[in-house]
Design an enzyme around this catalytic site. Structure first.
Site, PDB file in Angstrom:
ATOM      1  N   LYS A  54      48.688  43.611  48.217  1.00 24.83           N
ATOM      2  CA  LYS A  54      47.610  42.669  47.891  1.00 24.83           C
ATOM      3  C   LYS A  54      48.205  41.346  47.398  1.00 24.83           C
ATOM      4  O   LYS A  54      47.784  40.264  47.812  1.00 24.83           O
ATOM      5  CB  LYS A  54      46.695  43.249  46.802  1.00 24.83           C
ATOM      6  N   GLN A  98      42.841  48.221  39.624  1.00 23.08           N
ATOM      7  CA  GLN A  98      43.179  49.255  40.609  1.00 23.08           C
ATOM      8  C   GLN A  98      42.723  50.634  40.102  1.00 23.08           C
ATOM      9  O   GLN A  98      43.055  51.027  38.986  1.00 23.08           O
ATOM     10  CB  GLN A  98      44.704  49.238  40.836  1.00 23.08           C
ATOM     11  N   ASP A 121      35.769  43.435  43.785  1.00 25.47           N
ATOM     12  CA  ASP A 121      35.641  44.769  44.372  1.00 25.47           C
ATOM     13  C   ASP A 121      34.172  45.124  44.599  1.00 25.47           C
ATOM     14  O   ASP A 121      33.867  46.089  45.299  1.00 25.47           O
ATOM     15  CB  ASP A 121      36.271  45.821  43.432  1.00 25.47           C
TER      16      ASP A 121
END
Ligand code: NAP
Length: 300
Positions: A54, A98, A121
Site C-alpha cells: 500500500k 490494518q 476503508d
C-alpha cells in the site's frame, strides 16, 4: 473456455494512472498533496506485506504515505490517541487501520474512532449508514473495485439479477448495497441459504465472497453471466512440487469460464483493484476536505 477474462491487474493500473493524473493536477493548481496514513498493530507477516505494498503504490501515484507500526502489546488507549492525532492532522486525508487487530482491542471501537471523512476503508458506522441510505459516503475498497469492473464490462446494471454469496461487513453487505443503488435486483446468499446452486443459476451478476476454495462450480453459473470472484484462498499444489501452494478463488475457474460471459481470475482479478480503490478513496476524501470537485468515475 468461452468467457471474457476481466483483467483486474490492467484495470487497477488504469485506475492508479487516473488517480496519479488527478493528484498531479491537485499539486499544480492548488498546492495540495493527498496523504494516506496506514496503522499496523503487531507483526502479522501477511499484514506487513499488504501495508508495504500500500505504501509503495501510494508514493507511486504522488501521494504522501505515512506508516505507523505499533507493537502488538500497544494499549487500545495509545492506538486511539494516535488515531485522534491523525484525525486532526490536515496533511492526512485518509486513515486505514490494518485488520485484524490484536485480541485485546475492540475493532469496532477503533474503526469508529476514525473521522468518517478520513475513513478510506469505508468501515465506520457513519459510512455504512450513508451507503445503506444511498447517500454520499466513502465505500469499502473491495466492493468498490468490483462495482467499477461490473460497470466497465456491462455498462448500465439496471434491472439485472445479482446474487452476492457472502454477507460480511467488508465485502458482501456493501457489495449488495452498491448493486441495489445501481438498480440491480439483489439477493444475498450465506451459509444458511437453501438451494444456493439454483439461486446462483438465476444470476446475471454473480459475486462470490465466501472464503471457500472453488466452491462455486460451472453448473451453478447462468450461461453468459458476469462472475466476480472476490475469494483469495491458498491451497496445496502438489503438482508444483512438495510443499508448494497456489492461490484460487471461491469460484472453480475452469468450469465457470466455460459457461460465464465474463469472469475475474484469481489472482489478477479483484485483488489488485482493492488497493487501487484505496488510493481513489484517499483522493476523493482529499477533494471533499478541500471543497474541490471529485474525480469522475473513481467513486460509487
Ligand atoms: P467472511 O467474513 O468469512 O464471510 C464469508 C461469508 O461467506 C459469510 O457470510 C458466510 O456465511 C458465507 N459462507 C461461508 N460458507 C458458505 C457456504 N458454504 N455457502 C454459502 N455461504 C457461505 O469473509 P470475507 O471477509 O467477506 O471474505 C470472503 C473472501 O474474500 C475470502 O476468501 C477473503 O480472503 C476474500 N477477500 C478478498 C479481498 C480482495 O481484496 N480481493 C478483500 C477481502 C476479502 P455466514 O455469514 O452464514 O457465516
Amino acid at each position: 473456455m468461452s468467457a471474457k477474462i476481466i483483467d483486474g491487474k490492467a484495470f487497477a493500473a488504469k485506475v492508479r494512472a487516473q488517480v496519479a493524473a488527478h493528484v498531479a493536477r491537485l499539486k499544480d493548481q492548488h498546492d495540495i498533496m493527498p496523504g494516506l496514513a496506514v496503522v499496523l498493530v503487531g507483526e502479522d507477516p501477511a499484514s506487513q506485506i499488504y501495508v508495504r505494498s500500500k505504501g509503495k503504490l501510494t508514493v507511486e501515484v504522488g501521494m504522501k504515505s505515512v506508516e505507523h507500526n505499533l507493537a502488538a502489546d500497544t494499549s487500545e488507549a495509545d492506538l486511539l490517541a494516535l488515531i485522534d492525532a491523525l484525525n486532526n492532522d490536515p496533511a492526512i486525508h485518509g486513515i486505514l487501520v490494518q485488520l485484524p487487530l490484536p485480541g485485546h482491542m475492540s475493532s469496532d471501537l477503533v474503526i469508529n474512532s476514525i473521522d468518517p471523512a478520513k475513513d478510506v476503508d469505508g468501515f465506520h458506522i457513519s459510512n455504512v449508514g450513508l451507503l445503506a441510505t444511498g447517500q454520499k459516503s466513502l465505500v469499502p475498497c473491495t466492493p468498490l473495485g468490483c462495482l467499477m469492473m461490473l460497470r466497465d464490462h456491462l455498462g448500465d446494471l439496471s434491472g439485472l439479477n445479482a446474487v452476492v454469496v457472502g454477507r460480511s461487513n467488508i465485502v458482501g453487505k456493501p457489495m449488495a448495497n452498491l448493486l441495489v443503488r445501481d438498480s440491480c435486483t439483489v439477493t444475498i446468499a450465506h451459509s444458511r441459504t437453501r438451494d444456493i446452486e439454483a439461486l446462483c443459476r438465476g444470476a446475471d451478476i454473480l459475486v462470490a465472497a465466501v472464503g471457500r476454495p472453488e466452491m462455486i462450480r460451472g453448473d451453478w453459473v447462468k450461461p453468459g453471466a458476469t462472475v466476480i470472484d472476490v475469494g483469495i484462498n491458498r491451497i496445496d499444489a502438489p503438482e508444483k512440487g512438495a510443499g508448494k501452494t497456489r492461490l484460487v478463488g471461491d469460484v472453480h475457474f475452469e468450469s465457470a469460464a466455460r459457461i460465464a460471459g465474463a469472469i475475474t481470475p484469481v489472482p489478477g482479478g479483484v485483488g489488485p483493484m482493492t488497493i487501487a480503490c484505496l488510493l481513489a478513496n484517499t483522493l476523493t476524501a482529499c477533494c471533499r476536505a478541500n471543497g474541490l470537485a471529485e474525480p469522475v468515475g473513481l467513486s460509487a
